[in-house]
Design a protein around this motif. Structure first.
Motif, PDB file in Angstrom:
ATOM      1  N   UNK A   1       0.910  -1.268   0.042  1.00 33.29           N
ATOM      2  CA  UNK A   1       0.117   0.135   0.000  1.00 33.29           C
ATOM      3  C   UNK A   1       0.904   1.185  -0.135  1.00 33.29           C
ATOM      4  N   UNK A   2       0.698   1.876  -0.852  1.00 32.72           N
ATOM      5  CA  UNK A   2       1.631   3.225  -1.087  1.00 32.72           C
ATOM      6  C   UNK A   2       0.659   4.434  -1.544  1.00 32.72           C
ATOM      7  N   UNK A   3       1.259   5.663  -1.076  1.00 28.06           N
ATOM      8  CA  UNK A   3       0.531   7.129  -1.243  1.00 28.06           C
ATOM      9  C   UNK A   3       1.349   7.759  -2.334  1.00 28.06           C
ATOM     10  N   UNK A   4       0.272   8.572  -2.927  1.00 29.94           N
ATOM     11  CA  UNK A   4       0.949   9.524  -4.072  1.00 29.94           C
ATOM     12  C   UNK A   4       0.301  10.694  -3.890  1.00 29.94           C
ATOM     13  N   UNK A   5       0.986  11.686  -4.631  1.00 26.53           N
ATOM     14  CA  UNK A   5       0.149  12.882  -5.143  1.00 26.53           C
ATOM     15  C   UNK A   5       0.348  13.146  -6.480  1.00 26.53           C
ATOM     16  N   UNK A   6      -0.847  13.461  -7.280  1.00 22.80           N
ATOM     17  CA  UNK A   6      -0.757  13.955  -8.589  1.00 22.80           C
ATOM     18  C   UNK A   6      -1.193  15.500  -8.713  1.00 22.80           C
ATOM     19  N   UNK A   7      -0.546  16.124  -9.647  1.00 23.50           N
ATOM     20  CA  UNK A   7      -0.897  17.558  -9.717  1.00 23.50           C
ATOM     21  C   UNK A   7      -1.884  17.673 -10.918  1.00 23.50           C
ATOM     22  N   UNK A   8      -2.767  18.612 -11.019  1.00 18.72           N
ATOM     23  CA  UNK A   8      -3.373  18.908 -12.007  1.00 18.72           C
ATOM     24  C   UNK A   8      -3.771  20.399 -12.126  1.00 18.72           C
ATOM     25  N   UNK A   9      -3.918  20.951 -13.471  1.00 15.56           N
ATOM     26  CA  UNK A   9      -4.291  22.240 -13.442  1.00 15.56           C
ATOM     27  C   UNK A   9      -5.952  22.327 -13.567  1.00 15.56           C
ATOM     28  N   UNK A  10      -6.605  22.798 -12.727  1.00 21.74           N
ATOM     29  CA  UNK A  10      -8.097  22.688 -12.611  1.00 21.74           C
ATOM     30  C   UNK A  10      -8.747  23.386 -13.802  1.00 21.74           C
ATOM     31  N   UNK A  11      -8.130  24.077 -14.480  1.00 23.20           N
ATOM     32  CA  UNK A  11      -8.657  24.888 -15.741  1.00 23.20           C
ATOM     33  C   UNK A  11      -8.634  23.636 -16.898  1.00 23.20           C
ATOM     34  N   UNK A  12      -7.724  22.933 -16.762  1.00 25.07           N
ATOM     35  CA  UNK A  12      -7.553  21.657 -17.714  1.00 25.07           C
ATOM     36  C   UNK A  12      -8.467  20.385 -17.311  1.00 25.07           C
ATOM     37  N   UNK A  13      -7.993  19.977 -15.955  1.00 20.64           N
ATOM     38  CA  UNK A  13      -8.870  18.956 -15.531  1.00 20.64           C
ATOM     39  C   UNK A  13      -8.919  18.883 -13.865  1.00 20.64           C
ATOM     40  N   UNK A  14     -10.152  19.238 -13.476  1.00 16.88           N
ATOM     41  CA  UNK A  14     -10.017  19.557 -11.829  1.00 16.88           C
ATOM     42  C   UNK A  14     -10.648  18.113 -11.305  1.00 16.88           C
ATOM     43  N   UNK A  15     -10.337  18.383  -9.977  1.00 16.93           N
ATOM     44  CA  UNK A  15     -10.993  17.606  -8.849  1.00 16.93           C
ATOM     45  C   UNK A  15     -12.359  17.152  -9.230  1.00 16.93           C
ATOM     46  N   UNK A  16     -13.192  18.210  -9.508  1.00 16.67           N
ATOM     47  CA  UNK A  16     -14.797  18.055  -9.890  1.00 16.67           C
ATOM     48  C   UNK A  16     -14.894  17.234 -10.860  1.00 16.67           C
ATOM     49  N   UNK A  17     -13.956  17.244 -12.079  1.00 15.16           N
ATOM     50  CA  UNK A  17     -14.180  16.432 -13.164  1.00 15.16           C
ATOM     51  C   UNK A  17     -14.061  15.003 -12.808  1.00 15.16           C
ATOM     52  N   UNK A  18     -12.988  14.737 -11.986  1.00 16.37           N
ATOM     53  CA  UNK A  18     -12.565  13.385 -11.401  1.00 16.37           C
ATOM     54  C   UNK A  18     -13.633  12.850 -10.763  1.00 16.37           C
ATOM     55  N   UNK A  19     -14.201  13.555  -9.752  1.00 18.16           N
ATOM     56  CA  UNK A  19     -15.489  13.123  -9.014  1.00 18.16           C
ATOM     57  C   UNK A  19     -16.660  12.964  -9.756  1.00 18.16           C
ATOM     58  N   UNK A  20     -16.767  13.475 -10.945  1.00 20.79           N
ATOM     59  CA  UNK A  20     -18.139  13.009 -11.709  1.00 20.79           C
ATOM     60  C   UNK A  20     -17.714  11.967 -12.434  1.00 20.79           C
TER      61      UNK A  20
END
Length: 134
Positions: A1-20
């Motif tokens: 079990x590992x943990x990570x972080x990914x970055x995104x520019x919300x104008x391009x692809x946001x957390x809300x897009x992911x959640x949808x």
DNA sequence: GCCAACGTTGGC
DNA sequence: GCCAACGTTGGC
């Protein structure tokens, strides 16, 4: 079990897009170091989703649902993608400013190498950020 | 294989 | 809008 972080520019692809979406192909990584971290991801690993730009905050937690395979959006080169699904949004986003303020988070890659778009997170860092998010 | 020049990213 | 940091490219 590992943990990570990914970055995104919300104008391009946001957390809300992911959640949808029920399944998001995390494509477009074109940096070898980031790609190699993608390839280390395993099913069920957990991933912070960070918004760069004006927000500069971790917005929530996603989960790896399929580990690295060929990034079909790449027209040349040897690139990979994983598939992610949103697990939950943070009640309070954890901002870069907060992270920088916290002594125990000073070693986070986000602070020391903010340009790396896929980064490992230690369990200690993970838990600390989660505790800051509620 | 080295290094200068250039482009990109992202914080400020 | 600026600049620092980093990665990539290309000439030698």
């Amino acid at each position: 079990m590992h943990y990570w972080l990914v970055k995104t520019e919300p104008e391009t692809f946001s957390w809300d897009d992911l959640a949808r979406e029920t399944c998001t192909k995390w494509t477009g990584v074109r940096n070898y170091q980031a790609r190699n971290f993608l390839r280390e991801m395993k099913k069920n690993d957990l991933v912070f989703v960070y918004h760069s730009g004006t927000e500069k905050a971790i917005r929530g937690i996603a989960k790896v649902i399929t580990c690295a395979c060929v990034d079909e959006t790449a027209t040349e080169g040897d690139w990979s993608m994983v598939e992610l699904v949103a697990v939950r949004a943070f009640k309070t986003p954890v901002t870069l400013a907060e992270i920088k303020q916290d002594v125990s988070l000073k070693t986070m890659t986000l602070v020391n190498n903010p340009r790396l778009s896929v980064q490992p997170v230690t369990k200690t860092q993970w838990q600390k950020c989660v505790s800051l998010s509620s």
